[in-house]
Design a protein around this motif. Structure first.
Motif, PDB file in Angstrom:
ATOM      1  N   VAL A  28      -3.667  -7.171   6.649  1.00 43.65           N
ATOM      2  CA  VAL A  28      -3.855  -5.733   6.898  1.00 43.65           C
ATOM      3  C   VAL A  28      -4.439  -5.116   5.619  1.00 43.65           C
ATOM      4  O   VAL A  28      -4.425  -5.758   4.558  1.00 43.65           O
ATOM      5  CB  VAL A  28      -2.524  -4.993   7.257  1.00 43.65           C
ATOM      6  CG1 VAL A  28      -1.996  -5.412   8.608  1.00 43.65           C
ATOM      7  CG2 VAL A  28      -1.480  -5.184   6.178  1.00 43.65           C
ATOM      8  N   SER A  29      -4.941  -3.887   5.717  1.00 46.09           N
ATOM      9  CA  SER A  29      -5.576  -3.273   4.549  1.00 46.09           C
ATOM     10  C   SER A  29      -4.548  -2.922   3.473  1.00 46.09           C
ATOM     11  O   SER A  29      -3.341  -2.803   3.770  1.00 46.09           O
ATOM     12  CB  SER A  29      -6.314  -2.004   4.977  1.00 46.09           C
ATOM     13  OG  SER A  29      -5.336  -1.043   5.336  1.00 46.09           O
ATOM     14  N   ARG A  30      -5.027  -2.703   2.282  1.00 45.81           N
ATOM     15  CA  ARG A  30      -4.127  -2.312   1.187  1.00 45.81           C
ATOM     16  C   ARG A  30      -3.536  -0.929   1.442  1.00 45.81           C
ATOM     17  O   ARG A  30      -2.414  -0.642   1.040  1.00 45.81           O
ATOM     18  CB  ARG A  30      -4.882  -2.354  -0.152  1.00 45.81           C
ATOM     19  CG  ARG A  30      -5.047  -3.789  -0.610  1.00 45.81           C
ATOM     20  CD  ARG A  30      -5.680  -3.871  -1.955  1.00 45.81           C
ATOM     21  NE  ARG A  30      -4.812  -3.327  -3.004  1.00 45.81           N
ATOM     22  CZ  ARG A  30      -5.116  -3.369  -4.284  1.00 45.81           C
ATOM     23  NH1 ARG A  30      -6.248  -3.903  -4.684  1.00 45.81           N
ATOM     24  NH2 ARG A  30      -4.302  -2.866  -5.178  1.00 45.81           N
ATOM     25  N   THR A  31      -4.324  -0.080   2.125  1.00 46.79           N
ATOM     26  CA  THR A  31      -3.802   1.257   2.459  1.00 46.79           C
ATOM     27  C   THR A  31      -2.604   1.121   3.391  1.00 46.79           C
ATOM     28  O   THR A  31      -1.602   1.835   3.259  1.00 46.79           O
ATOM     29  CB  THR A  31      -4.902   2.111   3.148  1.00 46.79           C
ATOM     30  OG1 THR A  31      -6.123   1.827   2.529  1.00 46.79           O
ATOM     31  CG2 THR A  31      -4.577   3.569   3.144  1.00 46.79           C
ATOM     32  N   ALA A  32      -2.730   0.188   4.359  1.00 43.53           N
ATOM     33  CA  ALA A  32      -1.615  -0.010   5.304  1.00 43.53           C
ATOM     34  C   ALA A  32      -0.370  -0.478   4.539  1.00 43.53           C
ATOM     35  O   ALA A  32       0.740   0.005   4.783  1.00 43.53           O
ATOM     36  CB  ALA A  32      -2.001  -1.025   6.366  1.00 43.53           C
TER      37      ALA A  32
END
Ligand code: BTN
Length: 329
Positions: A28-32
């Motif tokens: 998953v993204s780092r933002t997630a």
């Protein structure tokens, strides 16, 4: 996802794990990842962010989530699957829903708070956030439905023993399954069954324990009847440890009963823990009040009362008041 992040941080309790590694591993993204970390912090997890090194788990909250309860749980069946809710109407209702969908026995539903907690006889069960243990356990015993009332006594013994082992406090059982501490109720158990004439589809054992409430947390209405473990112990009690202990003890008694068909040892322990026997009791049955001395518990779990005329009356259900215990003085 949050459980996975916690698991990774727990496995790396000495070394920070970077957001990049977490996002690669969990795809998953780092933002997630950052959003989940913030949510976990809001739930009480103390996660340190070390610049250019990553996240380090410093402290875990006393929540009844599956990851926390299952770590260190050594049962074979109970708690193999735990579904945790921050807020729910009733864990018993949820467990029954899952039972009807075919979930296996051993499923445990836990909640931080219940908005419509149910007590026996359609009463409400106040279940405030984070202060008690509100949980339901799904069982599918291969026994005749007429044996079901024994589960109520079995669960009461398992819970009373667990409280004693975990806190050192002396508790008693008021027939059939109220757990009493200092003459007030500290725990209630609601057993619900779905059965056909000759077989049980499922049993849900719902356990509500007042753990860390302070005296003022109880409403005026129930203050003189309800008590928490904290009020007597005078220190916070780990809900996680107590939950694990209950699942372990309950499984032991349950397997003994269904596999070895041994109920006599449970009955013996129930009698030792009882605050009814040889006491003056009062029970309202079908609108009629029966008063007398509680003499014994039968093999089927019924209470035997000797009335004023010396006649023995068998009570299979109902609310029993004991002289000196909260509502009967
Ligand atoms: C009673 O003494 O009246 C029984 C109380 C049982 C309360 C527990 S809390 C967890 C489970 N979910 C419910 O809605 N009720 C039981």
């Amino acid at each position: 996802m949050k459980d996975k992040i916690i698991q990774i941080l727990k496995e790396n309790s000495k070394n920070p794990v970077s957001g990049e590694k977490l996002s690669e591993y969990l795809k998953v993204s780092r933002t997630a990842i950052w959003k989940h970390i913030n949510q976990l912090r809001q739930e009480g997890y103390e996660i340190e962010s070390l610049p250019s090194r990553g996240y380090l788990l410093k402290n875990t909250p006393d929540v009844l989530s599956s990851i926390e309860i299952q770590s260190g749980l050594k049962t074979h069946i109970l708690g193999n699957k735990i579904i945790h809710f921050d807020s729910i109407d009733s864990t018993n209702e949820k467990a029954k829903e899952y039972a009807l969908q075919g979930e296996k026995e051993g499923l445990v539903i836990t909640a931080e708070e219940q908005t419509k907690g149910k007590g026996r006889k359609g009463r409400d069960w106040i279940s405030s956030k984070g202060s008690g243990i509100w949980m339901s356990i799904l069982l599918r015993p291969d026994i005749a439905p007429c044996q079901a009332p024994k589960f109520t006594l079995l669960a009461a013994v398992a819970v009373a023993k667990s409280i004693q082992e975990e806190t050192g406090l002396l508790v008693h059982i008021k027939w059939p399954n109220d757990i009493i501490l200092n003459k007030k109720k500290v725990c209630g158990i609601l057993t619900e069954m779905n059965a056909e004439l000759d077989r049980i589809n499922y049993i849900v054992v719902g356990i509500g324990i007042n753990v860390n409430q302070q005296e003022n947390d109880f409403s005026e209405e129930i203050k003189n009847k309800a008590i928490s473990l904290f009020e007597v112990k005078k220190s916070k009690i780990s809900r996680q440890n107590l939950t694990r202990r209950i699942l372990t003890n309950l499984e032991k008694y349950y397997l003994n009963f269904v596999k070895k068909e041994d109920f006599s040892s449970i009955l013996k322990e129930w009698k030792e823990l009882s605050c009814n026997l040889e006491k003056e009791v009062k029970v309202v049955l079908n609108g009629k009040e029966i008063q007398g001395i509680a003499k014994d518990i039968t093999e089927d779990g019924a209470l035997l009362i000797e009335n004023r005329e010396g006649k023995l009356i068998e009570i299979c259900y109902g609310d029993v008041s004991v002289r000196g215990i909260y509502d009967y003085i």
